[in-house]
Enzyme design. Structure first.
Site, PDB file in Angstrom:
ATOM      1  N   CYS A 119       0.827  -1.211   0.000  1.00 64.11           N
ATOM      2  CA  CYS A 119       0.000   0.000   0.000  1.00 64.11           C
ATOM      3  C   CYS A 119       0.863   1.264   0.000  1.00 64.11           C
ATOM      4  CB  CYS A 119      -0.918  -0.032   1.221  1.00 64.11           C
ATOM      5  SG  CYS A 119      -1.788   1.499   1.546  1.00 64.11           S
ATOM      6  N   CYS A 122      -0.065   3.849   2.716  1.00 58.04           N
ATOM      7  CA  CYS A 122       0.375   3.357   4.034  1.00 58.04           C
ATOM      8  C   CYS A 122       1.832   3.735   4.270  1.00 58.04           C
ATOM      9  CB  CYS A 122       0.225   1.844   4.122  1.00 58.04           C
ATOM     10  SG  CYS A 122      -1.469   1.263   3.930  1.00 58.04           S
TER      11      CYS A 122
END
Length: 195
Positions: A119, A122
């Site tokens: 991600c 993230c």
């Protein structure tokens, strides 16, 4: 060998873009000084010829070597930054440690970052979360990787998007949010601390 074509394309694109900018700047400067379009066009052609000559002189292997050196330098710098973030990083929970950690810190507001390794948002949020945990010593900020090993708990907690943030107090979820929005997360934390 497979990298040469994309790197060459990127280098060619960069050179062409720089040449275009140089021509526009030269043309604008020429028009401002001379007041005539004809003078600006001749200056632009001269700049274009000079850039084309420089591009022709730079051989493809030289451009590829320069691009590779740049990529290698960036790759060498990345592990040092990652190591620094890890040493001052966040505590990581898994399926086995999740509930015991919440129990141990039941009197404290616990912010759990549900993330995945792939991600991008993230990864952008991680340094912000480390900074947040250092600034706000009255909360605990931890991370939980929603990978195969932790999938069962991730499904149970209804984690569908990464990053997702859950805020726990007294073993109960008191708030949640999704997305890489550090300001929104800070506001949510402040709201829970004031409650």
């Amino acid at each position: 060998r497979g990298l040469e074509k994309p790197i060459h394309f990127c280098s060619s694109f960069l050179v062409a873009t720089m040449a275009s900018l140089a021509m526009r700047t030269t043309a604008t400067a020429g028009m401002a000084r001379s007041g005539s379009h004809r003078a600006a066009v001749s200056v632009t052609h001269a700049a274009s010829a000079a850039v084309q000559l420089r591009v022709a002189r730079a051989s493809r292997p030289e451009m590829v070597r320069a691009e590779r050196a740049h990529v290698i330098a960036r790759a060498d710098a990345a592990p040092a930054a990652t190591a620094a973030a890890t040493t001052e990083g966040l505590h990581e929970l898994n399926q086995e440690t999740f509930y015991p950690y919440l129990e141990e810190h039941r009197q404290t507001l616990v912010v759990v970052d549900f993330y995945t390794d792939w991600c991008g948002p993230c990864k952008v949020m991680y340094p912000e979360l480390v900074k947040l945990s250092q600034e706000k010593t009255n909360i605990k900020v931890v991370k939980f990787n929603c990978n195969k090993q932790n999938k069962e708990l991730g499904v149970k907690l209804k984690i569908k998007v990464a990053p997702t943030f859950h805020l726990y107090k007294n073993n109960e979820k008191v708030a949640e949010m999704t997305g890489a929005k550090i300001d929104k997360l800070r506001a949510l934390i402040d709201e829970q601390l004031a409650a």
